[in-house]
Design a protein around this motif. Structure first.
Motif, mmCIF file in Angstrom:
data_model
loop_
_atom_site.group_PDB
_atom_site.id
_atom_site.type_symbol
_atom_site.label_atom_id
_atom_site.label_comp_id
_atom_site.label_asym_id
_atom_site.label_seq_id
_atom_site.Cartn_x
_atom_site.Cartn_y
_atom_site.Cartn_z
ATOM 1 N N HIS A 1 55.287 -12.341 8.281
ATOM 2 C CA HIS A 1 56.132 -11.837 7.192
ATOM 3 C C HIS A 1 57.522 -12.444 7.236
ATOM 4 C CE1 HIS A 1 53.005 -8.861 6.530
ATOM 5 N NE2 HIS A 1 53.604 -8.564 5.386
ATOM 6 N N PHE A 2 58.085 -12.590 6.053
ATOM 7 C CA PHE A 2 59.474 -13.011 5.874
ATOM 8 C C PHE A 2 60.291 -11.734 5.621
ATOM 9 C CE2 PHE A 2 62.680 -13.679 2.532
ATOM 10 C CZ PHE A 2 63.438 -14.729 3.029
ATOM 11 N N ILE A 3 61.412 -11.628 6.315
ATOM 12 C CA ILE A 3 62.278 -10.452 6.135
ATOM 13 C C ILE A 3 63.705 -10.963 5.906
ATOM 14 C CG2 ILE A 3 63.175 -8.336 7.225
ATOM 15 C CD1 ILE A 3 60.651 -8.692 9.179
ATOM 16 N N ARG A 4 64.345 -10.492 4.853
ATOM 17 C CA ARG A 4 65.774 -10.848 4.656
ATOM 18 C C ARG A 4 66.578 -9.564 4.692
ATOM 19 N NH1 ARG A 4 69.367 -11.238 0.320
ATOM 20 N NH2 ARG A 4 67.729 -10.870 -1.222
ATOM 21 N N LEU A 5 67.586 -9.532 5.580
ATOM 22 C CA LEU A 5 68.395 -8.328 5.688
ATOM 23 C C LEU A 5 69.868 -8.664 5.825
ATOM 24 C CD1 LEU A 5 68.143 -6.749 9.218
ATOM 25 C CD2 LEU A 5 66.963 -8.847 8.675
ATOM 26 N N GLU A 6 70.689 -7.670 5.501
ATOM 27 C CA GLU A 6 72.140 -7.844 5.590
ATOM 28 C C GLU A 6 72.644 -6.915 6.681
ATOM 29 O OE1 GLU A 6 73.903 -7.538 1.702
ATOM 30 O OE2 GLU A 6 75.857 -7.059 2.589
ATOM 31 N N VAL A 7 73.492 -7.439 7.541
ATOM 32 C CA VAL A 7 73.977 -6.640 8.682
ATOM 33 C C VAL A 7 75.495 -6.774 8.782
ATOM 34 C CG1 VAL A 7 71.842 -6.947 10.008
ATOM 35 C CG2 VAL A 7 73.718 -8.577 10.306
ATOM 36 N N GLY A 8 76.109 -5.848 9.501
ATOM 37 C CA GLY A 8 77.528 -5.975 9.816
ATOM 38 C C GLY A 8 77.705 -7.174 10.740
ATOM 39 N N ASP A 9 78.756 -7.968 10.488
ATOM 40 C CA ASP A 9 78.941 -9.180 11.302
ATOM 41 C C ASP A 9 79.696 -8.821 12.581
ATOM 42 O OD1 ASP A 9 78.795 -11.734 12.142
ATOM 43 O OD2 ASP A 9 80.246 -12.555 10.718
ATOM 44 N N LYS A 10 78.965 -8.186 13.520
ATOM 45 C CA LYS A 10 79.585 -7.729 14.777
ATOM 46 C C LYS A 10 78.751 -8.237 15.937
ATOM 47 C CE LYS A 10 80.723 -3.138 13.019
ATOM 48 N NZ LYS A 10 80.218 -1.782 13.098
ATOM 49 N N PRO A 11 79.362 -8.354 17.093
ATOM 50 C CA PRO A 11 78.567 -8.753 18.255
ATOM 51 C C PRO A 11 77.517 -7.670 18.558
ATOM 52 C CG PRO A 11 80.943 -8.729 18.776
ATOM 53 C CD PRO A 11 80.791 -8.167 17.410
ATOM 54 N N GLY A 12 76.375 -8.059 19.008
ATOM 55 C CA GLY A 12 75.352 -7.105 19.462
ATOM 56 C C GLY A 12 74.376 -6.656 18.385
ATOM 57 N N VAL A 13 74.662 -6.948 17.106
ATOM 58 C CA VAL A 13 73.756 -6.466 16.049
ATOM 59 C C VAL A 13 72.393 -7.163 16.161
ATOM 60 C CG1 VAL A 13 73.396 -6.279 13.560
ATOM 61 C CG2 VAL A 13 75.681 -6.021 14.510
ATOM 62 N N PHE A 14 72.450 -8.468 16.375
ATOM 63 C CA PHE A 14 71.188 -9.212 16.469
ATOM 64 C C PHE A 14 70.373 -8.727 17.674
ATOM 65 C CE2 PHE A 14 68.325 -12.655 17.397
ATOM 66 C CZ PHE A 14 67.831 -12.939 16.129
ATOM 67 N N ALA A 15 71.095 -8.422 18.779
ATOM 68 C CA ALA A 15 70.395 -7.952 19.989
ATOM 69 C C ALA A 15 69.686 -6.626 19.720
ATOM 70 C CB ALA A 15 71.403 -7.803 21.137
ATOM 71 N N ASN B 1 64.367 -7.795 1.365
ATOM 72 C CA ASN B 1 63.034 -8.188 0.937
ATOM 73 C C ASN B 1 62.118 -8.401 2.141
ATOM 74 O OD1 ASN B 1 61.673 -8.443 -1.506
ATOM 75 N ND2 ASN B 1 63.121 -9.973 -2.260
ATOM 76 N N VAL B 2 60.885 -7.982 1.983
ATOM 77 C CA VAL B 2 59.866 -8.216 3.023
ATOM 78 C C VAL B 2 58.657 -8.800 2.293
ATOM 79 C CG1 VAL B 2 58.418 -7.154 4.796
ATOM 80 C CG2 VAL B 2 60.683 -6.205 4.319
ATOM 81 N N LEU B 3 58.303 -10.030 2.616
ATOM 82 C CA LEU B 3 57.233 -10.717 1.885
ATOM 83 C C LEU B 3 56.217 -11.296 2.861
ATOM 84 C CD1 LEU B 3 59.502 -12.920 -0.456
ATOM 85 C CD2 LEU B 3 58.539 -10.680 -0.978
ATOM 86 N N PRO B 4 54.933 -11.199 2.555
ATOM 87 C CA PRO B 4 53.948 -11.833 3.423
ATOM 88 C C PRO B 4 54.025 -13.364 3.340
ATOM 89 C CG PRO B 4 52.867 -10.908 1.497
ATOM 90 C CD PRO B 4 54.319 -10.533 1.398
ATOM 91 N N VAL B 5 53.570 -14.010 4.393
ATOM 92 C CA VAL B 5 53.548 -15.481 4.433
ATOM 93 C C VAL B 5 52.083 -15.905 4.459
ATOM 94 C CG1 VAL B 5 54.228 -17.539 5.735
ATOM 95 C CG2 VAL B 5 55.685 -15.494 5.771
ATOM 96 N N LEU B 6 51.709 -16.745 3.514
ATOM 97 C CA LEU B 6 50.326 -17.245 3.470
ATOM 98 C C LEU B 6 50.092 -18.167 4.667
ATOM 99 C CD1 LEU B 6 47.779 -17.322 1.606
ATOM 100 C CD2 LEU B 6 48.718 -19.427 0.650
ATOM 101 N N LYS B 7 48.930 -18.039 5.273
ATOM 102 C CA LYS B 7 48.632 -18.933 6.399
ATOM 103 C C LYS B 7 48.545 -20.373 5.894
ATOM 104 C CE LYS B 7 45.941 -15.729 9.249
ATOM 105 N NZ LYS B 7 47.094 -15.047 9.757
#
Ligand SMILES: NC(=O)c1ccc[n+]([C@@H]2O[C@H](COP(=O)([O-])OP(=O)(O)OC[C@H]3O[C@@H](n4cnc5c(N)ncnc54)[C@H](OP(=O)(O)O)[C@@H]3O)[C@@H](O)[C@H]2O)c1
Length: 432
Positions: free
Chosen positions: A349-363, A421-427
């Motif tokens: 799946h493809f996922i696109r999200l928006e987050v606060g630009d702070k250290p540790g969010v990705f972790a 958005n969350v979208l499936p990815v075709l093989k």
């Protein structure tokens, strides 16, 4: 030489193409069938409307009884569209023993069972090659040429309007709304585009194809349908950076007697043949257990392309009349399989999200994914402004249930602004 009288219902884009092509091919049809088809009457709504010069105005009527009550008319070609009054006209024609050829996916998707049962009862032919994929032969290959196979997968681009919009968004980087407006100005999209952009048109076509390919009755309501209104230029750009394009895919799988059907936007890897199906073209990928992979590609709409399929059906009806075998080839589904009652197979799946630009969010996000055993194949992160960043991820295969739970928890993380958005990815390889 025998002539066969035809009643044409509707003389718009498709009907006018049928008039032209039947006239152009009459010699060949005579050679092939020994019969000469002749359009006796043409039903329209508005007798005063300007028509192409090739339309003989003396044939026009706005009274359907002139056609349905005429015992000399043996074949009806329905190109009105919609379910009412087309469905009632077709039922009356069948009850009167007339063969029916139609381009009408709405009517076949909704009333196909009843129409095919009436055809079986009245020993008439009902053919609808033009209803799915315009000029592309899809119905006949599925119902005849591939019947030695168990068809396990269908993956199609079945709606030209949405494919035009997504192709344009990919080529220009424009937003959905702007491209839709342009498509409407050019006449590629209807003034009410909902049937196309909300996925219903593709779903109707998938219902017809899956009923035949998987030998089961599929109702429109069984299909999981999502349109393309939520797709943004950002989704298209990230998909491209990750080696894919976004397409409105109609997909069907048939595994161990269980059918899964979905219409929705999906990422298609750029090396997949469906990724190169652009603009108003349509295509269908089919996997059969004996035949392997097949792809059908061509013009999914337009006056002559659609007439090509209809006139092909006329020739089949004439052959059947000549051989005295009318009504023997109706593809009535003979079984009923559960549809969408189980989870689909795990998919990337493809996922696109928006987050606060702070250290540790990705972790935090990575920890949540690790806890759910969702692994990431690729990640792109971009700063949107001093306070926010956007992350696009492509996961490895994950089940729908696990993904839904993970997305719910992701939304509730304090620094996640939105999952867009969350979208499936075709093989990449449809057989794997
Ligand atoms: N367009 C395509 O490329 C395409 C491709 C594949 C399949 N199809 C299918 O083909 C069918 C026809 O599409 P189209 O694009 O040709 O439609 P269209 O251009 O709108 O033509 C419809 C025709 O039907 C007549 N009509 C409509 N309602 C009527 C009524 N109540 N009584 C009598 N006549 C009526 C109209 O009469 P007036 O001319 O007097 O208005 C017109 O001639 C639809 O089922 C569509 O889904 C279309």
């Amino acid at each position: 030489m025998d002539s066969v009288q035809i009643g044409l219902l509707g003389c718009g884009t498709v009907g006018a193409g049928v008039v032209d092509l039947l006239a152009k091919r009459s010699g060949r049809i005579l050679e092939l069938t020994g019969l000469r088809p002749q359009i006796k009457r043409i039903l329209v709504r508005d007798l005063e409307k300007p028509r192409a010069l090739s339309i003989d105005r003396a044939l026009l009527t706005n009274c359907v009884d002139d056609i349905l009550n005429d015992p000399e008319i043996a074949v009806i070609i329905e190109t009105i569209g919609g379910t009412s009054p087309a469905h009632a006209f077709v039922m009356r024609a069948l009850e009167a023993g007339k063969h029916v050829i139609t381009a009408n996916k709405d009517m076949i998707a909704q009333h196909g069972d009843e129409i095919l049962a009436a055809a079986a009862r009245t020993q008439t032919d009902v053919l609808f090659e033009a209803a799915v994929g315009g000029a592309i032969p899809l119905i006949r290959p599925l119902k005849e040429c591939l019947t030695a196979n168990v068809i396990t997968d269908l993956q199609g681009i079945l709606n030209g309007t949405t494919n035009y919009i997504l192709s344009k968004m990919t080529a220009t980087g424009a937003e959905f709304g702007d491209v839709l407006q342009e498509a409407q100005d050019l006449g590629y999209a209807e003034s009410d585009p909902s049937s196309d952009v909300d996925g219903l048109d593709a779903a109707r076509k998938l219902a017809i194809l899956a009923s035949i390919a998987f030998s089961t009755r599929v109702r429109l309501g069984d299909i999981d349908v999502r349109g393309i209104r939520s797709i943004t230029a950002a989704d298209v750009r990230y998909a491209s950076e990750m080696g894919a394009v976004i397409k409105l895919l109609a997909t069907g799988s048939n595994e161990a007697g269980h059918v899964h059907l979905r219409v929705g936007p999906s990422l298609v890897p750029k090396d997949h043949p469906l990724a190169r199906v652009d603009d108003a073209f349509n295509a269908l990928f089919v996997h059969g257990d004996a035949a392997g992979d097949l792809m059908f590609f061509g013009r999914g709409a337009g006056s002559l392309p659609t007439a090509s399929a209809i006139v092909g059906d006329v020739i089949e009806v004439l052959r059947n009349m000549r051989l005295g075998v009318s009504g023997r080839l109706t593809p009535a589904p003979n079984s009923s399989k559960p549809v969408n009652e189980r989870e689909p197979a795990p998919a990337a799946h493809f996922i696109r999200l928006e987050v606060g630009d702070k250290p540790g969010v990705f972790a935090q996000m990575a920890a949540l994914f690790a806890q759910k055993s969702i692994s990431m194949e690729s990640v792109v992160q971009r700063r949107l402004n001093p306070l926010a960043a956007e992350i696009a991820i492509v996961t490895h295969d994950v089940s729908a249930g696990v993904l839904a739970r993970a997305m719910k928890e992701l939304q509730s993380l304090p620094d996640v602004v939105a999952v867009h958005n969350v979208l499936p990815v075709l093989k990449g390889d449809s057989t794997s």
